[in-house]
Scaffold this active site. Sequence first.
Site, PDB file in Angstrom:
ATOM      1  CD  GLU A  70      31.535  96.836  17.245  1.00 43.24           C
ATOM      2  OE1 GLU A  70      31.889  98.003  17.532  1.00 43.24           O
ATOM      3  OE2 GLU A  70      32.213  96.070  16.519  1.00 43.24           O
ATOM      4  CB  CYS A 127      31.889  99.132  14.383  1.00 44.15           C
ATOM      5  SG  CYS A 127      32.982 100.426  15.014  1.00 44.15           S
ATOM      6  CE  LYS A 138      33.530  95.359  12.993  1.00 46.89           C
ATOM      7  NZ  LYS A 138      33.896  95.944  14.305  1.00 46.89           N
TER       8      LYS A 138
END
Length: 311
Positions: free
Chosen positions: A47, A172, A127
């Site tokens: 990330e 993540c 995300k």
Amino acid sequence: MSRNVVFAVAQMGPVHLADTRAQTVARLIEMLREAHGRGARWVTFPELALTTFFPRYIYDTPEEYDAFFEEGLPSPAMVPLFDEARKLGVGFYLGYAEKITEDGQVRRFNTSVLVAPDGTILGKYRKIHLPGTKDPIGDIEFEHLEKRYFEVGDLGFPTYGTDDGRFGMCICNDRRWPETFRVMALRGAEVFMLGYNTPTRNIHYPEPAHLREYHHRLSLESAAYQNAAWVMAAAKCGSEDGFAMIGGSAIVSPTGEVVARAASEDDEVITFSCDLDLGAYIRRSVFDFARHRRIEHYGPITSQTAIEVTE
Ligand code: CDV
């Protein structure tokens, strides 16, 4: 015909504030070459791989934080990586901070891109589960301000068909949410790729340090098993300007077992020859979604966010 494909996970050690994009991309290229040398067709990078994990810092104006964002795909900084990957015939997942202008509006996302071995951009993921706060907590060693710098992703959880199976991406904190993986599995994903930056310390609660890595591994293992898919998880880790993050990059098989794990907290490539048919028996038996899922009882998953007790 065998469906064995070599996948690599390229873990990164720290990227400091003073490091240039050129230095960082050179590290990615070195790991790309190493992965290729070991026969890898696909590499998963972390990330926000091109800069330090900047959401730990407080910035007030775009003039201050735009230096961490990329514009265009590939952005100028990414071009050498895209060129080398296409030359070697290696596909990759790369996490980066994305800035776009849409209908005159500037938008910023925590994004990953999936690029095929022939250089075709297959697609992006933005995300969805952004951790942390918008406003600084204050009186704390470091902040986690993803909600300040990024919008919630607006692309859902797409999956992409490749010559080597169907892949999905997440980033993540998404890995802690089972919904992430189930949606991708329902869309046929056989491989989940994800990058992460996980501080060793939980700023919201004084959790024992060992739990940080345990919860990371638990999330990957359960995601793999419950969806009969491979997981590729790449950390950016070690101490970035004194702020420590966990390593533990891993490749997890559809049985839920870690088959390769990074040993260091530095730049390190791990590889595994993955049998993409390994999950088939699980999808025919215990997790045969068509036979066993009971969607008539899953309503609260999409109609509620918080806990609601009605009786
Ligand atoms: N970059 C992240 O999303 N980090 C979170 C931390 C803040 C808990 C993670 O889930 O690892």
